[in-house]
Every structure is written in structure tokens, then in C-alpha cells.
Design a protein around this motif. Sequence first.
Motif, short mmCIF file in Angstrom:
data_model
loop_
_atom_site.label_atom_id
_atom_site.label_comp_id
_atom_site.label_asym_id
_atom_site.label_seq_id
_atom_site.Cartn_x
_atom_site.Cartn_y
_atom_site.Cartn_z
N PHE A 111 0.82 -1.22 0.00
CA PHE A 111 0.00 0.00 0.00
C PHE A 111 0.85 1.26 0.00
O PHE A 111 0.43 2.30 -0.49
N HIS A 112 2.08 1.18 0.51
CA HIS A 112 2.97 2.34 0.44
C HIS A 112 3.18 2.76 -1.01
O HIS A 112 3.09 3.94 -1.35
N GLY A 113 3.47 1.78 -1.87
CA GLY A 113 3.72 2.08 -3.27
C GLY A 113 2.51 2.69 -3.95
O GLY A 113 2.64 3.64 -4.73
N ALA A 114 1.32 2.15 -3.66
CA ALA A 114 0.10 2.68 -4.27
C ALA A 114 -0.14 4.12 -3.84
O ALA A 114 -0.53 4.97 -4.64
N ILE A 115 0.10 4.41 -2.58
CA ILE A 115 -0.11 5.77 -2.07
C ILE A 115 0.90 6.73 -2.69
O ILE A 115 0.54 7.79 -3.20
N HIS A 116 2.18 6.35 -2.66
CA HIS A 116 3.21 7.22 -3.24
C HIS A 116 2.98 7.46 -4.73
O HIS A 116 3.17 8.57 -5.23
N ALA A 117 2.59 6.40 -5.45
CA ALA A 117 2.45 6.50 -6.90
C ALA A 117 1.26 7.36 -7.29
O ALA A 117 1.28 8.01 -8.34
N THR A 118 0.22 7.38 -6.45
CA THR A 118 -1.02 8.06 -6.82
C THR A 118 -1.10 9.48 -6.28
O THR A 118 -1.67 10.37 -6.93
N LEU A 119 -0.54 9.71 -5.10
CA LEU A 119 -0.63 11.03 -4.47
C LEU A 119 0.72 11.73 -4.57
O LEU A 119 1.67 11.36 -3.86
N PRO A 120 0.87 12.74 -5.42
CA PRO A 120 2.16 13.39 -5.61
C PRO A 120 2.70 14.08 -4.36
O PRO A 120 3.90 14.29 -4.25
N ASP A 121 1.82 14.43 -3.41
CA ASP A 121 2.30 15.08 -2.19
C ASP A 121 2.41 14.11 -1.03
O ASP A 121 2.61 14.53 0.11
N ALA A 122 2.28 12.81 -1.30
CA ALA A 122 2.45 11.80 -0.25
C ALA A 122 3.93 11.44 -0.19
O ALA A 122 4.37 10.44 -0.74
N HIS A 123 4.70 12.27 0.49
CA HIS A 123 6.15 12.08 0.51
C HIS A 123 6.60 11.12 1.59
O HIS A 123 7.70 10.56 1.51
N CYS A 124 5.77 10.92 2.61
CA CYS A 124 6.14 10.01 3.69
C CYS A 124 4.91 9.20 4.10
O CYS A 124 3.82 9.76 4.29
N VAL A 125 5.08 7.88 4.22
CA VAL A 125 4.00 7.00 4.67
C VAL A 125 4.52 6.16 5.83
O VAL A 125 5.61 5.58 5.75
N MET A 126 3.75 6.11 6.92
CA MET A 126 4.15 5.39 8.13
C MET A 126 3.09 4.35 8.49
O MET A 126 1.89 4.59 8.33
N HIS A 127 3.55 3.22 9.01
CA HIS A 127 2.63 2.17 9.48
C HIS A 127 3.22 1.52 10.72
O HIS A 127 4.40 1.13 10.71
N VAL A 128 2.43 1.41 11.78
CA VAL A 128 2.89 0.80 13.02
C VAL A 128 1.86 -0.19 13.54
O VAL A 128 0.71 -0.22 13.07
N HIS A 129 2.28 -0.98 14.54
CA HIS A 129 1.40 -1.94 15.21
C HIS A 129 1.46 -1.72 16.72
O HIS A 129 1.52 -2.68 17.47
N THR A 130 1.47 -0.50 17.18
CA THR A 130 1.53 -0.29 18.63
C THR A 130 0.25 -0.80 19.28
O THR A 130 -0.82 -0.82 18.65
N THR A 131 0.35 -1.21 20.54
CA THR A 131 -0.80 -1.80 21.22
C THR A 131 -2.02 -0.87 21.26
O THR A 131 -3.13 -1.28 20.90
N PRO A 132 -1.87 0.39 21.69
CA PRO A 132 -3.06 1.23 21.75
C PRO A 132 -3.67 1.55 20.39
O PRO A 132 -4.90 1.58 20.25
N THR A 133 -2.84 1.77 19.36
CA THR A 133 -3.42 2.07 18.04
C THR A 133 -4.11 0.84 17.46
O THR A 133 -5.18 0.97 16.83
N MET A 134 -3.55 -0.34 17.68
CA MET A 134 -4.21 -1.55 17.20
C MET A 134 -5.50 -1.80 17.95
O MET A 134 -6.50 -2.25 17.37
N ALA A 135 -5.51 -1.50 19.26
CA ALA A 135 -6.73 -1.67 20.05
C ALA A 135 -7.85 -0.80 19.50
O ALA A 135 -9.00 -1.25 19.35
N VAL A 136 -7.53 0.44 19.15
CA VAL A 136 -8.52 1.34 18.58
C VAL A 136 -8.98 0.83 17.22
O VAL A 136 -10.17 0.88 16.89
N CYS A 137 -8.04 0.32 16.42
CA CYS A 137 -8.41 -0.22 15.11
C CYS A 137 -9.29 -1.46 15.24
O CYS A 137 -10.04 -1.79 14.31
#
Length: 280
Positions: free
Chosen positions: A121-147
Motif C-alpha cells: 500500500f505504500h507504493g500505491a499511495i506514493h504513486a497516486t498522491l504526488p504530495d504523499a512524501h512520507c508513509v508510516m505504518h505501526v502496530h503499537t498496542t493502543p493504536t491496534m486496540a482502537v483499530c
Amino acid sequence: MPDAFLKPARFSDAEWHARVQLAACYRIFAHLGWAELIYNHISLRVPGQKQPPLPGASHRSPPEGGGSSWERPGDEPDHFLINPFGLHYTEVTASNLVKVDVDGNIIGNDDWPINPAGFTFHGAIHATLPDAHCVMHVHTTPTMAVCCSEEGLSYTNFYAAQLYGQVAYHDFEGITVHRDEGARVLASAGGKRVLLLRNHGPVIIGHTLAQAFSLMWLVQRASEIQVASAPLGKLRQIPVPVLEGCVRDSLNFNPKFGAGEDSFAAMQRLIDRIDPGYRA
């Protein structure tokens, strides 16, 4: 500066600056406890040249080599940097970051592979959105709990209030190794900078590395407070006009305060005091 930290001749000044900033970000994530063994990803577009801060910005110049650039596509708009697959975030350095194209093909003779799940999905975002210069993805416990919660992010705390109207969702499809999911992830984002992958974790899309980091900080802190508040029962709601005002007034989005540049620079200085080896 030690010789080990000098720019190798094979990198342009702009690419080396981006590499140093991204390597610092990986160390910052590790310091904050956001690492996930050898997994998860932060990708950054290779810039052709550094651009000045946004008009009206009062950002102070950081110490030599500190701070982060305002990344813009230039000589290499379709090349990106990502972590080597197999290294912990504390082992990532400016020189061992892997350069890839939008399809995840490695550019140059890198010694490390990349995680195929990392650039789907990083590649799809970068390729499609010209201003998407940085993409981050994490699996921290609280963010995953919310997800994993049916409600998703609750706009009932100081940090979440600054993200009001900025969050989208994508239903869980399994491990993100299938290329066709990238387009669906992008469609789910719908132009928003924060995408919560249901039952999985957050994806942050930033104009700059510093902005993406600031957004990730907000998502992490909002999730921590939401999880900590859950046992208290019903949470007090924040009126919509107040939420809208929080988004408008947030320093994380305000170019007059660097839009996250100063915060990232401060964290980079902290990492320099602890372990400057990421600059190698």
C-alpha cells in the motif's frame, strides 16, 4: 563530524539528507517503543532538492545536520527509501536504507531485501498522491486496540480532537501482500492523512516526514488515552465546533510553527545524544 558519518559519494546531497532524516525517524520510533521486531515500515520519497519552509513559517534553523527537509519530488520523484527487511529499527542507518521504485523494485545493488508487505500500500499511495512524501505504518498496542474497536477513534480527548475529520477506515483483508489491495487502501483513505486499517493498525500519509511523525504522535497519544479511559465508562463528548477549532488551531498542522518540523528536530537531537550511529 566523524568520517563514518560523511556522505558517501554515490548519494546526492538531497538523497543523503533524506536518508539521515529517515534513519533518525526509525531510531526515534524505537526509542518511543513503536518498533515491531523487524516489521512495519516508514517510507520516504527521494527528493531532488530541498525546498524552503512554507510561506510565513517561523521555523528556527536546527543545529548542523539536524531538523528535517521539506521533501518535494525532484530528480527522483518515483524512488523511495524504506527499511531493510531483517534489521531492527535500532540497526537502520542512512546508508543501509533501501531505495525502491513505486513497484517495490530495488534500485541499485542493495545488500538487503524489503518486506513485500511493506510496499503493497505504500507504493500505491506514493504513486497516486504526488504530495504523499512520507508513509508510516505501526502496530503499537493502543493504536491496534482502537483499530480493533467497532467505534474506531473516539473524539473525546485532547489529542483525538486535533484529528477530527482527518481519519478514514479500511476493512481488514488479511496480510497486506496482495498488490490489488493497494488501490483499495488508497480509495478508503479518500484524501485523508490518517487511515486506520480495521483490526490491523494505522497508516499515516504526510506531506513531509515531520508532518507524518506529528500525525503519528497524535494518533498514538489519542489511542493511549482512549484505551486508558475505557474502564471509566461513558466518555464526555466534545462539541463539534470545539473539535473543528482544535483542528484549525493545532500546531501540528500550522506552518508558522513548522508543522511538526521543530518537534522532529528536537527528537532527532535526543537521538543524537543517545546513539548517533544512524548517521553512518
